[in-house]
Motif scaffolding. Sequence first.
Motif, PDB file in Angstrom:
ATOM      1  N   GLU A 160      30.954  47.205  32.134  1.00 13.41           N
ATOM      2  CA  GLU A 160      31.783  46.330  32.968  1.00 13.41           C
ATOM      3  C   GLU A 160      32.302  45.159  32.125  1.00 13.41           C
ATOM      4  OE1 GLU A 160      33.025  45.832  36.266  1.00 13.41           O
ATOM      5  OE2 GLU A 160      33.712  43.949  35.369  1.00 13.41           O
ATOM      6  N   ARG A 161      33.577  44.837  32.314  1.00  9.04           N
ATOM      7  CA  ARG A 161      34.198  43.764  31.534  1.00  9.04           C
ATOM      8  C   ARG A 161      33.562  42.392  31.809  1.00  9.04           C
ATOM      9  NH1 ARG A 161      38.431  40.637  32.922  1.00  9.04           N
ATOM     10  NH2 ARG A 161      38.797  41.872  34.772  1.00  9.04           N
ATOM     11  N   LEU A 162      33.247  42.123  33.060  1.00  9.96           N
ATOM     12  CA  LEU A 162      32.705  40.814  33.431  1.00  9.96           C
ATOM     13  C   LEU A 162      31.164  40.825  33.341  1.00  9.96           C
ATOM     14  CD1 LEU A 162      35.083  40.181  36.417  1.00  9.96           C
ATOM     15  CD2 LEU A 162      34.942  38.779  34.339  1.00  9.96           C
ATOM     16  N   PRO A 163      30.543  39.653  33.271  1.00  2.28           N
ATOM     17  CA  PRO A 163      29.074  39.642  33.247  1.00  2.28           C
ATOM     18  C   PRO A 163      28.457  39.975  34.604  1.00  2.28           C
ATOM     19  CG  PRO A 163      29.999  37.572  32.387  1.00  2.28           C
ATOM     20  CD  PRO A 163      31.118  38.312  33.042  1.00  2.28           C
ATOM     21  N   VAL A 164      29.288  40.071  35.648  1.00  2.84           N
ATOM     22  CA  VAL A 164      28.771  40.326  36.999  1.00  2.84           C
ATOM     23  C   VAL A 164      29.349  41.635  37.557  1.00  2.84           C
ATOM     24  CG1 VAL A 164      28.390  37.886  37.546  1.00  2.84           C
ATOM     25  CG2 VAL A 164      30.613  38.897  37.995  1.00  2.84           C
ATOM     26  N   PRO A 165      28.553  42.384  38.326  1.00  6.11           N
ATOM     27  CA  PRO A 165      29.033  43.670  38.841  1.00  6.11           C
ATOM     28  C   PRO A 165      29.777  43.560  40.182  1.00  6.11           C
ATOM     29  CG  PRO A 165      26.702  43.401  39.363  1.00  6.11           C
ATOM     30  CD  PRO A 165      27.129  42.142  38.646  1.00  6.11           C
ATOM     31  N   PHE A 166      30.233  44.698  40.670  1.00 10.06           N
ATOM     32  CA  PHE A 166      30.741  44.949  42.036  1.00 10.06           C
ATOM     33  C   PHE A 166      32.242  44.786  42.231  1.00 10.06           C
ATOM     34  CE2 PHE A 166      26.284  43.209  42.972  1.00 10.06           C
ATOM     35  CZ  PHE A 166      25.692  44.438  42.743  1.00 10.06           C
ATOM     36  N   GLY A 167      33.003  44.452  41.198  1.00 11.52           N
ATOM     37  CA  GLY A 167      34.466  44.494  41.285  1.00 11.52           C
ATOM     38  C   GLY A 167      35.007  43.740  42.475  1.00 11.52           C
ATOM     39  N   LEU A 168      35.893  44.397  43.225  1.00 12.32           N
ATOM     40  CA  LEU A 168      36.585  43.740  44.342  1.00 12.32           C
ATOM     41  C   LEU A 168      35.672  43.434  45.525  1.00 12.32           C
ATOM     42  CD1 LEU A 168      40.012  45.634  44.340  1.00 12.32           C
ATOM     43  CD2 LEU A 168      39.679  43.181  43.942  1.00 12.32           C
ATOM     44  N   VAL A 169      34.472  44.002  45.541  1.00  4.53           N
ATOM     45  CA  VAL A 169      33.555  43.635  46.626  1.00  4.53           C
ATOM     46  C   VAL A 169      33.188  42.155  46.447  1.00  4.53           C
ATOM     47  CG1 VAL A 169      31.341  44.108  47.730  1.00  4.53           C
ATOM     48  CG2 VAL A 169      32.693  45.980  46.798  1.00  4.53           C
ATOM     49  N   ARG A 170      33.092  41.728  45.216  1.00  6.55           N
ATOM     50  CA  ARG A 170      32.814  40.310  44.952  1.00  6.55           C
ATOM     51  C   ARG A 170      34.098  39.486  44.899  1.00  6.55           C
ATOM     52  NH1 ARG A 170      28.882  36.862  41.854  1.00  6.55           N
ATOM     53  NH2 ARG A 170      30.119  35.328  40.730  1.00  6.55           N
ATOM     54  N   PHE A 171      35.151  40.034  44.254  1.00  9.20           N
ATOM     55  CA  PHE A 171      36.328  39.223  43.951  1.00  9.20           C
ATOM     56  C   PHE A 171      37.550  39.504  44.837  1.00  9.20           C
ATOM     57  CE2 PHE A 171      34.097  39.215  39.744  1.00  9.20           C
ATOM     58  CZ  PHE A 171      33.805  37.862  39.734  1.00  9.20           C
ATOM     59  N   HIS A 202      34.165  38.028  55.553  1.00 10.58           N
ATOM     60  CA  HIS A 202      33.809  39.417  55.895  1.00 10.58           C
ATOM     61  C   HIS A 202      32.494  39.809  55.209  1.00 10.58           C
ATOM     62  CE1 HIS A 202      38.137  40.889  57.092  1.00 10.58           C
ATOM     63  NE2 HIS A 202      37.580  40.098  57.978  1.00 10.58           N
ATOM     64  N   PRO A 203      31.414  39.065  55.470  1.00 10.38           N
ATOM     65  CA  PRO A 203      30.166  39.339  54.733  1.00 10.38           C
ATOM     66  C   PRO A 203      29.620  40.741  54.992  1.00 10.38           C
ATOM     67  CG  PRO A 203      29.760  37.830  56.559  1.00 10.38           C
ATOM     68  CD  PRO A 203      31.235  37.976  56.463  1.00 10.38           C
ATOM     69  N   GLU A 204      29.910  41.274  56.198  1.00 11.14           N
ATOM     70  CA  GLU A 204      29.346  42.586  56.534  1.00 11.14           C
ATOM     71  C   GLU A 204      29.891  43.667  55.588  1.00 11.14           C
ATOM     72  OE1 GLU A 204      31.563  40.899  58.244  1.00 11.14           O
ATOM     73  OE2 GLU A 204      33.247  42.266  58.522  1.00 11.14           O
ATOM     74  N   VAL A 205      31.127  43.479  55.108  1.00  9.17           N
ATOM     75  CA  VAL A 205      31.721  44.472  54.193  1.00  9.17           C
ATOM     76  C   VAL A 205      30.947  44.489  52.868  1.00  9.17           C
ATOM     77  CG1 VAL A 205      33.835  45.103  52.941  1.00  9.17           C
ATOM     78  CG2 VAL A 205      34.004  44.140  55.245  1.00  9.17           C
ATOM     79  N   LYS A 206      30.412  43.319  52.523  1.00  6.36           N
ATOM     80  CA  LYS A 206      29.737  43.201  51.227  1.00  6.36           C
ATOM     81  C   LYS A 206      28.342  43.811  51.221  1.00  6.36           C
ATOM     82  CE  LYS A 206      32.337  39.000  50.519  1.00  6.36           C
ATOM     83  NZ  LYS A 206      32.704  37.957  49.591  1.00  6.36           N
ATOM     84  N   ASN A 207      27.893  44.313  52.392  1.00  7.04           N
ATOM     85  CA  ASN A 207      26.565  44.933  52.434  1.00  7.04           C
ATOM     86  C   ASN A 207      26.454  46.154  51.529  1.00  7.04           C
ATOM     87  OD1 ASN A 207      25.568  43.049  54.145  1.00  7.04           O
ATOM     88  ND2 ASN A 207      25.941  44.237  56.017  1.00  7.04           N
TER      89      ASN A 207
END
Length: 496
Positions: free
Chosen positions: A75-86, A92-97
């Motif tokens: 992964e390019r960034l130090p943090v995972p999850f792509g568009l779920v995070r960004f 919409h916190p429920e989507v991030k589950n």
Amino acid sequence: MSGHKMMFSGLKLWTKGRIRPAWISRFHDGMNGRGKASFSTCSPKVCIVGSGPAAFYTAQSLIKARQDVEVDLYERLPVPFGLVRFGVAPDHPEVKNVINTFTQTAKHPRCSFYGNVNVGKDVSVKELQQAYHAVVLSYGAEGNRSMGVPGEDLAGVYSAKDFVGWYNGLPSCRELSPDLSCETAVILGQGNVALDVARVLLSPIDILKKTDITQPALEALAESQVRRVLVVGRRGPMQVACTIKELREMVNLPNTRPDMVAADFEGVTEALKDLPRPRKRLTELMLKTALEIPGEKEKRNKASRFWGLRFFRSPIEILADPDTNRTAGIRLGVNRLEGSGEGARAVLTGEVEDVTCGLVISSIGYKSIPIDPSVPFDSRKAIVPNNMGRIEQAAGLYCSGWLKTGPTGVIATTMNNSFDTARSMVEDMDSGTLDVSTAKTGSQSIGALLEKRGVKPVTFSDWEKIDIVEMRRGEATGKPREKLLTVEEMLQVARK
Ligand code: FAD
């Protein structure tokens, strides 16, 4: 945390008289991020580029389908999850589950995460192909479709991609600091991203401050003068690209009144009966909102903020204030529709209309970009040409997610297309089309390459340190998390 990982995380390994950082030791000794001995000669080694939904669902499916496969995510960034995070809206916190499922996959003994590795720059796709039996490209759609109209570069014009990245803490958008001192904002495009942006612009601060929206964005929105948001589309009410949930959220937004143009809905009532069910329900809600009964309207009259969908309009030019050279308005071309239903085409009539506004946000779509010249790329469709995830004329190369399909669909759509790619790969392994009989070095040789290049990957347990710090910071202000906003800060916490 597994017993193994605890055992190895504190281990100091020596090489040529100096201490090797823990991650290099893991690479060199054939250890993955979970501290598990992974360098077995006969296991198929798969590498996935990216760590958004596509990467995680592809990994999950492969691990489940074959008991011997090992998967590494770069992964390019130090943090995972792509568009779920960004990307996904902060309210919409429920989507991030889905992050919980992704975390389970990342912690699987046969899966490893290596963040802070920019594929195409730190390591080439060819190098990954030499080290792995198969490479899956799942790096999403990080480019932006441009409007192609004069004035697009004026101050006050932003892409939805950057605007969303700004309020969601994407490091590259930190400096955006959009000017929200105007009264009217125009959003071009009528998909869910456009409605996310409209909702964030108009939501009461008391709602936003309980989300993981970044502190600078929260402060800017608290000071915002934006009172009216127009969401503009080229075609008509029966062609909008948003879904009913997002529209309903707009309709129910506290202290906000919908402001539609009843004339845009001419003939819509008659056409309702022929529409497929989801489109019919969406159109009914729009119609009800546009032609709201007087009592309802009065109830909302106290609202101090307005939003409206505007139809049959295309951007022609962003208009500048001659004194400040900032955005002062937008010229819209009036369209008529040719044909009907989903396939109807917008055609300019020649008539134009100017709207005064200080903020224009174009939400006309994301697009994938090529990251490595060795990978086939269809510039017209902005995807990697593929057949069920198999990249055309490139044995051992696969793709999933938005890079495979183009930037459409929700996480569930991405999940299904990623499962399809994994299925193609398993078929190819089983049939011998994908040769997994010779041993591959996997993360061992890539780790050595990265070390030589001065690149230090972030493991999943490093990310968990960032996660803890962010959640702790959020707790202090009543938010689920306060995101770290720069790569440097993330790396600092990860390396502690
Ligand atoms: P991404 O999620 O973009 O992941 C790609 C990953 O690849 C990123 O982590 C990126 O950093 C990494 N990467 C990029 N380049 C490189 C490189 N060179 N080397 C290594 N790594 C790289 N869906 C829903 O179901 N609900 C929602 O509420 C919702 N909201 C959305 C809001 C917005 C603003 C957007 C844009 C989308 C939203 N979606 C939503 C759709 C959903 O986010 C996508 O379906 C999904 O994220 C696509 O997954 P992906 O893995 O293909 O791409």
